[in-house]
Design a protein around this motif. Structure first.
Motif, PDB file in Angstrom:
ATOM      1  N   ALA A 228       8.072 -99.333  25.077  1.00  0.00           N
ATOM      2  CA  ALA A 228       9.293 -98.536  25.193  1.00  0.00           C
ATOM      3  C   ALA A 228       9.027 -97.243  25.965  1.00  0.00           C
ATOM      4  CB  ALA A 228       9.847 -98.223  23.802  1.00  0.00           C
ATOM      5  N   ILE A 229       7.887 -96.630  25.722  1.00  0.00           N
ATOM      6  CA  ILE A 229       7.523 -95.398  26.431  1.00  0.00           C
ATOM      7  C   ILE A 229       7.437 -95.658  27.927  1.00  0.00           C
ATOM      8  CG2 ILE A 229       5.639 -93.750  26.820  1.00  0.00           C
ATOM      9  CD1 ILE A 229       5.063 -93.936  23.796  1.00  0.00           C
ATOM     10  N   ARG A 230       6.735 -96.720  28.285  1.00  0.00           N
ATOM     11  CA  ARG A 230       6.590 -97.038  29.717  1.00  0.00           C
ATOM     12  C   ARG A 230       7.946 -97.406  30.340  1.00  0.00           C
ATOM     13  NH1 ARG A 230       1.190 -97.524  31.070  1.00  0.00           N
ATOM     14  NH2 ARG A 230      -0.260 -97.868  29.335  1.00  0.00           N
ATOM     15  N   ALA A 231       8.791 -98.072  29.575  1.00  0.00           N
ATOM     16  CA  ALA A 231      10.112 -98.439  30.082  1.00  0.00           C
ATOM     17  C   ALA A 231      10.947 -97.187  30.359  1.00  0.00           C
ATOM     18  CB  ALA A 231      10.828 -99.347  29.083  1.00  0.00           C
ATOM     19  N   ALA A 232      10.864 -96.207  29.471  1.00  0.00           N
ATOM     20  CA  ALA A 232      11.602 -94.956  29.667  1.00  0.00           C
ATOM     21  C   ALA A 232      11.089 -94.217  30.899  1.00  0.00           C
ATOM     22  CB  ALA A 232      11.484 -94.085  28.428  1.00  0.00           C
ATOM     23  N   GLU A 233       9.787 -94.197  31.076  1.00  0.00           N
ATOM     24  CA  GLU A 233       9.211 -93.540  32.251  1.00  0.00           C
ATOM     25  C   GLU A 233       9.663 -94.231  33.534  1.00  0.00           C
ATOM     26  OE1 GLU A 233       4.960 -91.836  30.544  1.00  0.00           O
ATOM     27  OE2 GLU A 233       5.133 -93.977  31.005  1.00  0.00           O
ATOM     28  N   ASP A 234       9.684 -95.568  33.517  1.00  0.00           N
ATOM     29  CA  ASP A 234      10.112 -96.327  34.699  1.00  0.00           C
ATOM     30  C   ASP A 234      11.600 -96.105  34.980  1.00  0.00           C
ATOM     31  OD1 ASP A 234       7.562 -97.316  34.982  1.00  0.00           O
ATOM     32  OD2 ASP A 234       7.989 -99.233  33.998  1.00  0.00           O
ATOM     33  N   ALA A 235      12.405 -96.076  33.915  1.00  0.00           N
ATOM     34  CA  ALA A 235      13.847 -95.884  34.094  1.00  0.00           C
ATOM     35  C   ALA A 235      14.135 -94.493  34.661  1.00  0.00           C
ATOM     36  CB  ALA A 235      14.564 -96.066  32.751  1.00  0.00           C
ATOM     37  N   ALA A 236      13.396 -93.510  34.194  1.00  0.00           N
ATOM     38  CA  ALA A 236      13.588 -92.151  34.707  1.00  0.00           C
ATOM     39  C   ALA A 236      13.202 -92.072  36.176  1.00  0.00           C
ATOM     40  CB  ALA A 236      12.750 -91.173  33.877  1.00  0.00           C
ATOM     41  N   GLU A 237      12.122 -92.734  36.530  1.00  0.00           N
ATOM     42  CA  GLU A 237      11.695 -92.737  37.939  1.00  0.00           C
ATOM     43  C   GLU A 237      12.738 -93.416  38.820  1.00  0.00           C
ATOM     44  OE1 GLU A 237       7.850 -94.068  40.666  1.00  0.00           O
ATOM     45  OE2 GLU A 237       8.227 -95.094  38.755  1.00  0.00           O
ATOM     46  N   LEU A 238      13.274 -94.519  38.328  1.00  0.00           N
ATOM     47  CA  LEU A 238      14.280 -95.245  39.097  1.00  0.00           C
ATOM     48  C   LEU A 238      15.531 -94.391  39.305  1.00  0.00           C
ATOM     49  CD1 LEU A 238      15.063 -97.949  40.416  1.00  0.00           C
ATOM     50  CD2 LEU A 238      15.983 -98.653  38.191  1.00  0.00           C
ATOM     51  N   ALA A 239      15.915 -93.658  38.276  1.00  0.00           N
ATOM     52  CA  ALA A 239      17.135 -92.844  38.354  1.00  0.00           C
ATOM     53  C   ALA A 239      16.942 -91.596  39.210  1.00  0.00           C
ATOM     54  CB  ALA A 239      17.581 -92.446  36.951  1.00  0.00           C
ATOM     55  N   ARG A 240      15.744 -91.019  39.141  1.00  0.00           N
ATOM     56  CA  ARG A 240      15.503 -89.741  39.821  1.00  0.00           C
ATOM     57  C   ARG A 240      14.825 -89.907  41.175  1.00  0.00           C
ATOM     58  NH1 ARG A 240      13.090 -86.061  34.964  1.00  0.00           N
ATOM     59  NH2 ARG A 240      11.290 -87.393  35.375  1.00  0.00           N
ATOM     60  N   GLY A 241      14.294 -91.093  41.420  1.00  0.00           N
ATOM     61  CA  GLY A 241      13.644 -91.341  42.699  1.00  0.00           C
ATOM     62  C   GLY A 241      12.215 -90.859  42.788  1.00  0.00           C
TER      63      GLY A 241
END
Length: 257
Positions: A228-241
């Motif tokens: 879940a931690i890694r998923a949140a980090e990936d989602a944030a990167e995807l959203a923020r670029g």
């Protein structure tokens, strides 16, 4: 680790002598002390080489086959520390040193690295992450708390520069016991800004009994939390670029449902 046949250097790495407990904390070793320590470590390397060159049980081992011995020796050392038994601590440290020599000898036979390379890598890491060894930049009258804070700050800064890590969990040994793994992941993620309310209850309380082991249940819950931690980090990167630090609001925003 060197043998008479392969010509690699022996005992070139740094070490600490067995009588260090009797020395003052800020003392430096004399040339005689260094020579004595070097001779002791070279002797241990030489015995490992003789065992290897005999061509018996040792040459049939692999890094993987030695894992149970490494784990057992580690627990025996921890047990000795718990009992404050200096003689047994000394013995168990020697057994752990044997594991270092053994794994290094296996790697040397495979043409990967030697025990000298292991020591050199350790020296390079310690010196690079401890700039106060060369130029402290710390006031001579600094308190021990201030010195520790400066050391920890420099260590983390240099470590981050050395290793390009995409996740706050990168570098954690996932094969360690479940409780230690859970503590490490919780500590690393909270340091990275994860709010306390996102830590699942299954990581806060260990329930004994049931059809499966408490160890396995905790491990599954911990690995699920790490995912879940890694998923949140990936989602944030995807959203923020871009990959970047997350604050508590970011963690909640991108936390998987």
């Amino acid at each position: 680790m060197s043998t008479p046949d392969d010509g690699a250097g022996v005992g070139s790495g740094p070490s600490a002598s067995g009588n260090g407990a009797s020395e003052s904390r800020d003392s430096t070793r004399s040339a005689g002390d260094v020579a004595l320590v070097a001779a002791g470590l070279a002797g241990a390397v030489e015995v490992m080489d003789r065992l290897w060159n005999f061509g018996g049980w040792e040459v049939t081992q692999t890094h993987d086959s030695l894992r149970p011995y490494l784990l057992e020796e580690t627990y025996e050392l921890l047990d000795a520390i718990q009992h404050a038994d200096a003689e047994t601590i000394k013995e168990e440290l020697g057994d752990l040193l044997l594991q270092v020599l053994f794994h290094s000898r296996i790697a040397q036979a495979a043409g990967e690295f030697t025990v000298d390379d292991v020591a050199a890598a350790l020296v390079a890491k310690l010196v690079n992450r401890s700039p106060h060894l060369i130029d402290s930049g710390i006031a001579p009258d600094a308190t021990i708390e201030e010195k520790i804070a400066a050391q920890e700050r420099a260590w983390e800064e240099r470590k981050s520069a050395e290793k390009s890590r995409r996740s706050c969990l990168d570098g954690i040994a996932m094969a360690q016991p479940a409780l230690a793994l859970a503590e490490k992941i919780v500590a690393r993620s909270t340091k990275a800004g994860l709010p306390d309310d996102l830590i699942p209850p299954d990581l806060r309380i260990v329930h004994l009994g049931g059809p499966d082991s408490a160890e396995e249940r905790l491990r599954k819950a911990t690995l699920s939390f790490a995912t879940a931690i890694r998923a949140a980090e990936d989602a944030a990167e995807l959203a923020r670029g871009a990959r970047g630090q997350l604050d508590p609001a970011d963690w909640r925003r991108y936390w998987p449902n």
